[in-house]
Structures are given as C-alpha cells and as structure tokens.
Design an enzyme around this catalytic site. Structure first.
Site, PDB file in Angstrom:
ATOM      1  N   CYS A   1     -10.397  36.072  14.381  1.00 16.81           N
ATOM      2  CA  CYS A   1     -11.732  36.206  14.969  1.00 16.81           C
ATOM      3  C   CYS A   1     -11.892  37.599  15.604  1.00 16.81           C
ATOM      4  O   CYS A   1     -11.151  37.963  16.519  1.00 16.81           O
ATOM      5  CB  CYS A   1     -11.963  35.124  16.016  1.00 16.81           C
ATOM      6  SG  CYS A   1     -13.642  35.158  16.703  1.00 16.81           S
TER       7      CYS A   1
ATOM      8  N   ASP B   1     -18.972  34.429  12.134  1.00 13.08           N
ATOM      9  CA  ASP B   1     -18.189  35.075  11.065  1.00 13.08           C
ATOM     10  C   ASP B   1     -18.596  34.537   9.678  1.00 13.08           C
ATOM     11  O   ASP B   1     -18.647  33.325   9.460  1.00 13.08           O
ATOM     12  CB  ASP B   1     -16.698  34.800  11.311  1.00 13.08           C
ATOM     13  CG  ASP B   1     -15.807  35.676  10.452  1.00 13.08           C
ATOM     14  OD1 ASP B   1     -15.050  36.475  11.020  1.00 13.08           O
ATOM     15  OD2 ASP B   1     -15.863  35.553   9.199  1.00 13.08           O
TER      16      ASP B   1
ATOM     17  N   CYS C   1     -18.176  30.052  14.858  1.00 13.94           N
ATOM     18  CA  CYS C   1     -18.336  31.500  14.973  1.00 13.94           C
ATOM     19  C   CYS C   1     -19.335  31.979  13.906  1.00 13.94           C
ATOM     20  O   CYS C   1     -19.450  31.391  12.828  1.00 13.94           O
ATOM     21  CB  CYS C   1     -16.986  32.186  14.766  1.00 13.94           C
ATOM     22  SG  CYS C   1     -17.065  33.984  15.000  1.00 13.94           S
TER      23      CYS C   1
ATOM     24  N   ARG D   1     -17.104  34.284   7.045  1.00 18.10           N
ATOM     25  CA  ARG D   1     -16.079  33.590   6.249  1.00 18.10           C
ATOM     26  C   ARG D   1     -15.897  32.126   6.634  1.00 18.10           C
ATOM     27  O   ARG D   1     -15.040  31.440   6.097  1.00 18.10           O
ATOM     28  CB  ARG D   1     -14.744  34.337   6.394  1.00 18.10           C
ATOM     29  CG  ARG D   1     -14.794  35.768   5.911  1.00 18.10           C
ATOM     30  CD  ARG D   1     -13.605  36.569   6.418  1.00 18.10           C
ATOM     31  NE  ARG D   1     -13.634  36.704   7.872  1.00 18.10           N
ATOM     32  CZ  ARG D   1     -12.692  37.334   8.579  1.00 18.10           C
ATOM     33  NH1 ARG D   1     -11.666  37.861   7.977  1.00 18.10           N
ATOM     34  NH2 ARG D   1     -12.798  37.422   9.895  1.00 18.10           N
TER      35      ARG D   1
ATOM     36  N   HIS E   1     -11.612  30.327  14.683  1.00 22.34           N
ATOM     37  CA  HIS E   1     -10.872  30.692  13.472  1.00 22.34           C
ATOM     38  C   HIS E   1      -9.910  31.835  13.773  1.00 22.34           C
ATOM     39  O   HIS E   1     -10.216  32.722  14.564  1.00 22.34           O
ATOM     40  CB  HIS E   1     -11.829  31.079  12.343  1.00 22.34           C
ATOM     41  CG  HIS E   1     -12.613  32.340  12.637  1.00 22.34           C
ATOM     42  ND1 HIS E   1     -12.298  33.560  12.075  1.00 22.34           N
ATOM     43  CD2 HIS E   1     -13.660  32.575  13.459  1.00 22.34           C
ATOM     44  CE1 HIS E   1     -13.145  34.480  12.531  1.00 22.34           C
ATOM     45  NE2 HIS E   1     -13.979  33.907  13.376  1.00 22.34           N
TER      46      HIS E   1
HETATM   47 CO    CO Z   1     -15.025  34.850  14.897  1.00 24.21          CO
END
Ligand code: CO
Length: 219
Positions: free
Chosen positions: A101, A44, A42, A46, A98
């Site tokens: 999400c 993302d 992803c 993090r 994750h």
């Molecule tokens: Co995500």
C-alpha cells in the site's frame, strides 16, 4: 486511440456479454439493490472489491479511499456506513487493506506531499499506538506489512466505535466486522480481525441507548 475510448468500447462489449448470459440483467438491477456486504478498501487500482472476491454487480456496497481509513470526521465514509447499516441492512462490513500500500509506505516516510499528509497522518497515529511492536521489527518490508495489518485492525476498531453500528448490534444483532488483507503478490485474501456484534475494543467507546433498554439485547 485515445486512452479513455478503450473504456467506452469495453463497456459496450461488457453489456453484450451480460445480456447474452442473462437477458434481464439490467432490468433486474434497475429495480433495487440489496447487497449483503459493505467493503471499505484502498483506492489502489489493483484491489477491485468485486473482482478479487468473485462477485457480481449488486453484491457489495463499496467505499474506497487512500489506505482504507475509517476516520470519524469523514462524512463521506460515515454516510456510506450509516446507509449500509441502517437502510441496506448489510450483514458484514469488511475493511480490506493490501500489502504494497503506497499510502502506508508514504506514512512511514518523512515525505511531504501536501494535503495528503493530513490524511496519512492517521496512519502515523496507528504506528504510534503500536510503536513498541513495530520498532522491534528490523526488516523494513516486514515492518511495513505489519503496519498494513495493524492499520486494518485499527480501522475495524473505529467501525465498532460508531454509535449507529452499536445501535444496529443491539437492535438487529448485526453487522459482523472483518479486517482483511489482500496480498498483491499472490492474489489471496487473509483475515486479520473479526468482530462479532457487541464486541468492543474498549469500554470507553460504549454508547447507551436508553430508548432500547431491554429490547433485543444481543449480549
Ligand atoms: Co493502498
């Protein structure tokens, strides 16, 4: 200090650190890359592939998009996978989702966010495929987390459905496919799916390669 300047300063310090440990770090890297792994994760912020798996630059070929999707009309993702499989010769492809999400959370809602709805609609399809199981989960967070797991397993299936993955299975006996979840609450990775070369989700997706008949069959 303007925000972006921090990145440029950090870069200078990072180069010095690397050179202190290994003076030939960049000379070596500038020659070629031979990563063993392809990571589809992803976007993302993090969930950085190298950092959470403790590896160095050069170890993982990376593709990231919102909610780690493997969509068969996405030429960006397809090009990355084909290059990784046919040219780099990776031994493993990891799809990593994750918990927490935002893409999956939004797909579960009725929020209209414009263009991104088109992308997230693929997650609604995963929900529909597994509606019976998901509808039976009363707790919203548990249902969300289960959809995150099922989304990863479906994207791994999508990789197995690619003709050039199946061709590599026949000719090279690789790559192995993996579905992992990163738990943003603990930092740990969890395996939710593993596909050995030759193992397909359904017969309808099997391709035949007449030019390879009898050659290096893996199963
Ligand atoms: Co995500």
């Amino acid at each position: 200090m303007e925000n972006y300047r921090r990145l440029l300063l950090n870069n200078k310090a990072w180069v010095e650190d690397k050179l202190n440990v290994r003076p030939d770090f960049f000379t070596r890297h500038s020659l070629s890359q031979k990563p063993q792994f392809l990571w589809i994760g992803c976007s993302d912020s993090r969930v950085p592939a190298e950092e959470i798996t403790g590896v160095e630059p050069g170890d993982i070929f990376v593709h990231r998009n919102i909610a780690n999707l493997v969509i068969h009309t996405d030429f960006n993702m397809l090009s990355v996978v084909q290059y990784a499989v046919e040219v780099l010769g990776v031994s493993d492809i990891i799809v990593c989702g994750h918990y927490g999400c935002g893409g999956v959370k939004t797909a579960l809602s009725r929020q209209h966010l414009g263009l991104i709805n088109k992308w997230l609609r693929h997650i609604k399809d995963v929900y529909r495929l597994h509606a019976e199981e998901l509808d039976a989960i009363a707790d919203e967070q548990q249902r969300n987390e289960r959809l995150i797991e099922l989304n990863v397993t479906e994207q791994v299936n999508h990789l197995a459905e690619l003709s050039f993955v199946q061709r590599a299975w026949k000719t090279k006996g690789r790559p192995m496919l993996h579905g992992w979840i990163y738990d943003i609450h603990t930092g740990y990775l969890k395996q939710v799916k593993k596909v050995d070369p030759g193992q397909l989700p359904h017969d309808i997706y099997v391709y035949e390669f007449p030019d390879l008949d009898g050659e290096n069959e893996v199963s």
